[in-house]
Structures are given as structure tokens and as C-alpha cells.
Write an enzyme that holds these catalytic residues in place. Structure first.
Site: not given
Length: 241
Positions: A90, A179, A181
Site C-alpha cells: 500500500c 493488502h 497481509e
């Protein structure tokens, strides 16, 4: 000798999450630095075996207000020029682009928030990001900014709203606008409620995000693990079974 991973964070809730857990499982020695309150001048950009740069609410174009972003871009530029393992997520991907001379700006399509699939390029089909493609998982997004593709970057994935979702620099640099993660469903749900209370999303959209998170997060976690382990191996790390 143990492997070292340096993690730059910009918001208390945007840490390495799943990727941090995987690195610890693989015996990396992690050091997290909250960059808004740190002096990065003494960091040797080439010393960590791996650098992860996480997300944040500030924009690269606001570096005058947030001078630590300039320090991060200097570190990123040095690592990318040496083709050392570097992953930006990001804001991290935006900082990588800025460090390489690309423009970073507010997304003309508006914020991209929620669960939206990635479309892989042919290069992405032959890269560890293949584990994150639409055929295997949905993807979580939360950003308002975007960037031009850096010079010599290889585009790996796009979304419906934004073309530049994943790109590779050299062999060891990877930027992800999305994202992969995320792993804490309850934390995301609490964040949706906070954003709805602030008026940044509607209550109805927060409810939809809660439903989508319950539907997609476990599959994303499985696929993100496959992706991250494959990427670590691809950039040269010896991994445990």
C-alpha cells in the site's frame, strides 16, 4: 547466521500481520520501526536481509509534512538500486514508486475499499503473485492514492479500478497496492465500525464489508501464505519445510 527483516510501520494497526508471523516461523530476526517517531538517518539501507514497508494514511506527496517519508524513500532507492529483497505494501508500494521517480497522487477513481479480485498479467501468472489472482482468492483493498508505474517496472496485477496493483523491480523488489497481509478478521470489523462512525464509509457498506470479510479472509490467508513463502524463496532465502 540468522536472517534479518526490518519492518517500517506508519500506523499502529498496520503492522506486518501474517507476514510477520511467517518471518518469525522462518527464523527471521524482526525489527519493527514506527517511522513517524523515528530517526532513520543512521539506518544502513543495505544491512537488513529483507525490508518490509507497510501501509499508512499519509500520502507520498505529503512528504513536506511527514519528512520521515523522504528518509524512507532514500533507503528504498538505495536497496532497489542494489536489487535487495524489498516488499512495499500500500503506502510502501507508493513509496517505492516515488523513490524510483514515479508520480504518486490521489486515485482518480476514488478510494478502493473492500474485497475485490486481482487480474494477473502474463508476467504475474509466472510470479509468486499467481497465488493471489482472482482464480484463487479475493483480495482486500483500502487505499485512496495510486501511482504511475516506475521506469523498468514489470506489471504483475491490476484491479477493476486501478491498473497498478502489483509490480516487480529487478528480481527482488515487489510493490503491492493491495493488502494480502491481513489476518485479523475481528480487527478489520472493528476498523469498519470506526470508519463508519467517522463517515468515511456508510453503515450499510460497513455491514457488507463484515459479510465479505467472513466469506473471504480464510482463503486469503491460505493463499497469502503460499504467495509470501514462494516470494521469499524466489528472492533467494533458504526456508524451512
Amino acid at each position: 547466521m540468522s536472517k534479518t527483516a526490518l519492518v517500517f510501520t506508519h500506523e499502529p494497526m498496520e503492522g506486518p500481520a501474517l507476514f510477520g508471523d511467517i518471518l518469525e516461523e522462518q527464523d527471521f530476526k524482526l525489527q519493527e520501526i514506527f517511522t513517524p517517531r523515528a530517526d532513520l538517518h543512521d539506518i544502513d539501507p543495505l544491512s537488513p536481509d529483507l525490508l518490509l514497508v507497510m501501509g499508512g494514511t499519509m500520502g507520498v506527496y505529503e512528504a513536506g509534512r511527514h519528512p520521515f517519508l523522504l528518509q524512507e524513500m532514500k533507503i528504498l532507492k538505495a536497496r532497489l538500486e542494489k536489487d535487495l529483497p524489498t516488499l512495499g505494501i500500500c503506502l510502501g508500494a507508493q513509496l517505492m514508486a516515488g523513490a524510483l521517480g514515479a508520480a504518486v497522487f490521489k486515485g482518480p477513481q476514488g478510494p478502493e475499499i473492500g474485497w475485490h479480485p486481482l487480474t494477473l498479467t502474463p508476467e504475474g501468472e509466472d510470479h509468486p503473485v499467481q497465488h493471489l489472482g482472482a482464480a484463487k482468492t479475493n483480495m482486500f483493498h483500502w487505499h485512496g492514492d495510486t501511482f504511475d508505474l516506475p521506469p523498468d517496472a514489470k506489471l504483475l496485477a491490476s484491479s477493476r479500478l486501478y491498473d497498478y496493483q502489483a509490480y516487480q523491480i529487478g528480481r527482488c523488489g515487489l510493490g503491492l497496492q493491495c493488502h494480502p497481509e491481513v489476518q485479523d478478521a475481528q480487527g478489520l470489523i472493528e476498523w469498519y465500525d470506526v470508519m463508519a462512525a467517522k463517515g468515511e464509509i456508510t453503515a450499510d457498506y460497513a455491514a457488507l464489508l463484515r459479510e465479505q470479510t467472513a466469506q473471504h479472509i480464510e482463503t486469503l490467508k491460505q493463499q497469502s501464505r503460499r504467495f509470501f513463502l514462494a516470494w521469499l524463496a524466489a528472492v533467494g532465502f533458504d526456508l524451512k519445510e
